[in-house]
Design a protein around this motif. Sequence first.
Motif, mmCIF file in Angstrom:
data_model
loop_
_atom_site.group_PDB
_atom_site.id
_atom_site.type_symbol
_atom_site.label_atom_id
_atom_site.label_comp_id
_atom_site.label_asym_id
_atom_site.label_seq_id
_atom_site.Cartn_x
_atom_site.Cartn_y
_atom_site.Cartn_z
ATOM 1 N N CYS A 50 0.949 -1.173 0.191
ATOM 2 C CA CYS A 50 -0.214 0.058 0.122
ATOM 3 C C CYS A 50 1.095 1.275 -0.250
ATOM 4 O O CYS A 50 0.475 2.470 -1.055
ATOM 5 N N VAL A 51 1.754 1.381 1.015
ATOM 6 C CA VAL A 51 3.043 2.462 1.017
ATOM 7 C C VAL A 51 3.750 2.937 -0.374
ATOM 8 O O VAL A 51 3.799 3.974 -0.982
ATOM 9 N N GLY A 52 3.686 1.515 -0.708
ATOM 10 C CA GLY A 52 4.630 2.490 -1.493
ATOM 11 C C GLY A 52 3.984 2.032 -2.890
ATOM 12 O O GLY A 52 4.805 3.370 -4.157
ATOM 13 N N LEU A 53 2.584 1.512 -3.281
ATOM 14 C CA LEU A 53 1.911 2.577 -3.840
ATOM 15 C C LEU A 53 1.321 4.157 -3.693
ATOM 16 O O LEU A 53 1.134 4.604 -4.967
ATOM 17 N N GLU A 54 1.558 3.867 -2.690
ATOM 18 C CA GLU A 54 0.108 5.498 -2.238
ATOM 19 C C GLU A 54 1.876 6.670 -2.728
ATOM 20 O O GLU A 54 1.274 7.699 -2.972
ATOM 21 N N SER A 55 2.914 5.755 -2.516
ATOM 22 C CA SER A 55 3.949 7.300 -3.099
ATOM 23 C C SER A 55 4.368 7.112 -4.271
ATOM 24 O O SER A 55 5.141 8.049 -4.714
ATOM 25 N N ILE A 56 3.330 6.727 -5.130
ATOM 26 C CA ILE A 56 3.621 7.139 -6.753
ATOM 27 C C ILE A 56 2.470 8.134 -6.777
ATOM 28 O O ILE A 56 1.571 8.086 -6.587
ATOM 29 N N LYS A 57 2.941 9.427 -7.550
ATOM 30 C CA LYS A 57 2.354 10.721 -7.129
ATOM 31 C C LYS A 57 1.265 10.873 -8.711
ATOM 32 O O LYS A 57 0.815 11.691 -8.699
ATOM 33 N N LYS A 58 1.870 10.223 -9.758
ATOM 34 C CA LYS A 58 1.609 10.115 -11.185
ATOM 35 C C LYS A 58 0.325 8.993 -11.116
ATOM 36 O O LYS A 58 0.916 7.971 -10.764
ATOM 37 N N ILE A 59 -0.334 9.211 -11.760
ATOM 38 C CA ILE A 59 -1.484 8.095 -11.773
ATOM 39 C C ILE A 59 -0.973 7.611 -13.541
ATOM 40 O O ILE A 59 -0.626 7.323 -14.158
#
Length: 156
Positions: A50-59
């Motif tokens: 979750c944290v790794g994916l949430e760290s990606i700023k662009k969708i």
Amino acid sequence: MISIFTDGAASGNPGPGGYGVILKSGDHYKEISEGFRHTTNNRMELMAVCVGLESIKKINQEITVFSDSKYVIDSIEKKWVFGWVKKGFAGKKNKDLWLRYLQSHKIHQVKFVWVKGHAGHPENERCDELAVIASKGKNLNIDSVFEMENKSQKLL
């Protein structure tokens, strides 16, 4: 292409735990870790994702997540989690984190690769190290959902 490497750890399971994440894309490299005073290994494995994916700023990014957690990978790749959603997570643990994961799942193109843990994979070994160090920290965070669920079960 973005690569996310993840690992989670808990001593006592439940007990003190932590997660480690490495984000890699081109020349970019970032490490993230966090420790909790009372949690489980599976929660930390899933929280790392979750944290790794949430760290990606662009969708809408193409992301490959590397994990040694069969719990996480099988639940997603075998589409179990989508069945759990339809059944309201009846009898399933970690609903809060699965719902959190599904928010990122909707906005990115994510694929998962299982790596054997403790087998010399450099990023997996580093994530394990980050998770263990985080779990042994002095000021551990509170995994409030887990602690509240455990407290409720003890009262029944």
